[in-house]
Design an enzyme around this catalytic site. Structure first.
Site, PDB file in Angstrom:
ATOM      1  N   ARG A  39     -36.072   0.694 -40.902  1.00 38.54           N
ATOM      2  CA  ARG A  39     -35.361   1.874 -41.392  1.00 38.54           C
ATOM      3  C   ARG A  39     -34.235   1.495 -42.325  1.00 38.54           C
ATOM      4  O   ARG A  39     -33.552   0.503 -42.117  1.00 38.54           O
ATOM      5  CB  ARG A  39     -34.763   2.610 -40.200  1.00 38.54           C
ATOM      6  CG  ARG A  39     -35.150   4.030 -40.098  1.00 38.54           C
ATOM      7  CD  ARG A  39     -34.610   4.723 -38.893  1.00 38.54           C
ATOM      8  NE  ARG A  39     -33.177   4.478 -38.736  1.00 38.54           N
ATOM      9  CZ  ARG A  39     -32.520   4.678 -37.619  1.00 38.54           C
ATOM     10  NH1 ARG A  39     -33.151   5.111 -36.570  1.00 38.54           N
ATOM     11  NH2 ARG A  39     -31.240   4.446 -37.547  1.00 38.54           N
ATOM     12  N   GLY A  44     -29.451  -4.593 -39.549  1.00 35.74           N
ATOM     13  CA  GLY A  44     -30.407  -5.653 -39.855  1.00 35.74           C
ATOM     14  C   GLY A  44     -31.174  -5.385 -41.139  1.00 35.74           C
ATOM     15  O   GLY A  44     -31.392  -6.290 -41.950  1.00 35.74           O
ATOM     16  N   CYS A  45     -31.578  -4.152 -41.332  1.00 38.78           N
ATOM     17  CA  CYS A  45     -32.341  -3.798 -42.534  1.00 38.78           C
ATOM     18  C   CYS A  45     -31.466  -3.902 -43.780  1.00 38.78           C
ATOM     19  O   CYS A  45     -31.930  -4.324 -44.841  1.00 38.78           O
ATOM     20  CB  CYS A  45     -32.936  -2.406 -42.393  1.00 38.78           C
ATOM     21  SG  CYS A  45     -34.135  -2.292 -41.039  1.00 38.78           S
ATOM     22  N   THR A  46     -30.199  -3.536 -43.650  1.00 38.97           N
ATOM     23  CA  THR A  46     -29.278  -3.643 -44.774  1.00 38.97           C
ATOM     24  C   THR A  46     -29.058  -5.109 -45.128  1.00 38.97           C
ATOM     25  O   THR A  46     -29.094  -5.485 -46.307  1.00 38.97           O
ATOM     26  CB  THR A  46     -27.942  -2.954 -44.443  1.00 38.97           C
ATOM     27  OG1 THR A  46     -28.206  -1.573 -44.149  1.00 38.97           O
ATOM     28  CG2 THR A  46     -26.964  -3.051 -45.605  1.00 38.97           C
ATOM     29  N   ALA A  49     -32.281  -6.476 -46.883  1.00 36.93           N
ATOM     30  CA  ALA A  49     -32.447  -5.968 -48.245  1.00 36.93           C
ATOM     31  C   ALA A  49     -31.387  -6.554 -49.178  1.00 36.93           C
ATOM     32  O   ALA A  49     -31.684  -6.909 -50.327  1.00 36.93           O
ATOM     33  CB  ALA A  49     -32.381  -4.443 -48.249  1.00 36.93           C
TER      34      ALA A  49
END
EC number: 1.11.1.24
Length: 170
Positions: A39, A44-46, A49
Site C-alpha cells: 500500500r 515500509g512501502c514509502t 519506493a
C-alpha cells in the site's frame, strides 16, 4: 508458482499518470525490476519506493528500469509520488489481476486478523523477459542495495554471455 528461468507473465497496467506500462514492450530494451508492495503511504512501502527512486539512475546505468505495483488506484499513486518526491513508476493493479498472476496476492495475518494482501516481492527480469531472481517477503531496509547488486551482476553476466540464475532474499 512462477519459477526462475521462466518467461515473466506479460501484463499492462496504468501508472500514476494513467499512462499504460506494458511489460512486453520492454523486451529487448531493458532489464526490469518489478516490485510488488502492499500500500502507498505506509512506512515500509514509502521507504522502499524512496530508496528505489534515490537509486533509479544507478539502475538506468545498467539498462534497468524499476516499476512498483500495488492495488492502490492511479490517483493515490500520484499523491504518494508527489508527497514523497518519488521518481519510479508506480502501477495500479486495482483488480489485483497482476498480483494474482505473479502469486503475490496471498492470505496474510495482520494484528491477529487473517485477510488477503500483497506479499512484498521483487522480481528481476532480464531483457529477454526471463525471470532471473525472485525475492519474497522482503524487508524494505537494505532491499534496494541487494537488488541493485543482482542487477549489476546480471548486466556483467550478460556482457560475458554467462547466465547464472539465483534465488534468494535481498
Amino acid at each position: 508458482m512462477l519459477q526462475i528461468g521462466e518467461m515473466a507473465p506479460a501484463f499492462s497496467l496504468p501508472d500514476a499518470e494513467m499512462e499504460v506500462f506494458d511489460l512486453a514492450a520492454e523486451r529487448g530494451r531493458h532489464h526490469v525490476v518489478l516490485y510488488f508492495y502492499p500500500r502507498d503511504n505506509t512506512p515500509g512501502c514509502t521507504r522502499q519506493a524512496a530508496d528505489f527512486s534515490d537509486h533509479e539512475e544507478d539502475f538506468a546505468r545498467h539498462d534497468c528500469i524499476v516499476v512498483g505495483v500495488s492495488p492502490d488506484d492511479c490517483l493515490t499513486h500520484a499523491e504518494f509520488r508527489d508527497q514523497h518526491g518519488l521518481s519510479v513508476r508506480l502501477l495500479s493493479d486495482v483488480e489485483r489481476e497482476v498480483c494474482r498472476l505473479y502469486h503475490v496476492w496471498q492470505p496474510r495475518e495482520v494484528d491477529g486478523v487473517k485477510k488477503m494482501g500483497v506479499v512484498r516481492t521483487t522480481f528481476v527480469i532480464d531483457k529477454e523477459g526471463v525471470i532471473r531472481h525472485m525475492l519474497h517477503d522482503v524487508s524494505p531496509r537494505g532491499h534496494v542495495a541487494g537488488v541493485f547488486e543482482l542487477v549489476r551482476k546480471l548486466q556483467t553476466e550478460n556482457a560475458h554471455g554467462n547466465r547464472q540464475e539465483q534465488r534468494g532474499n535481498a
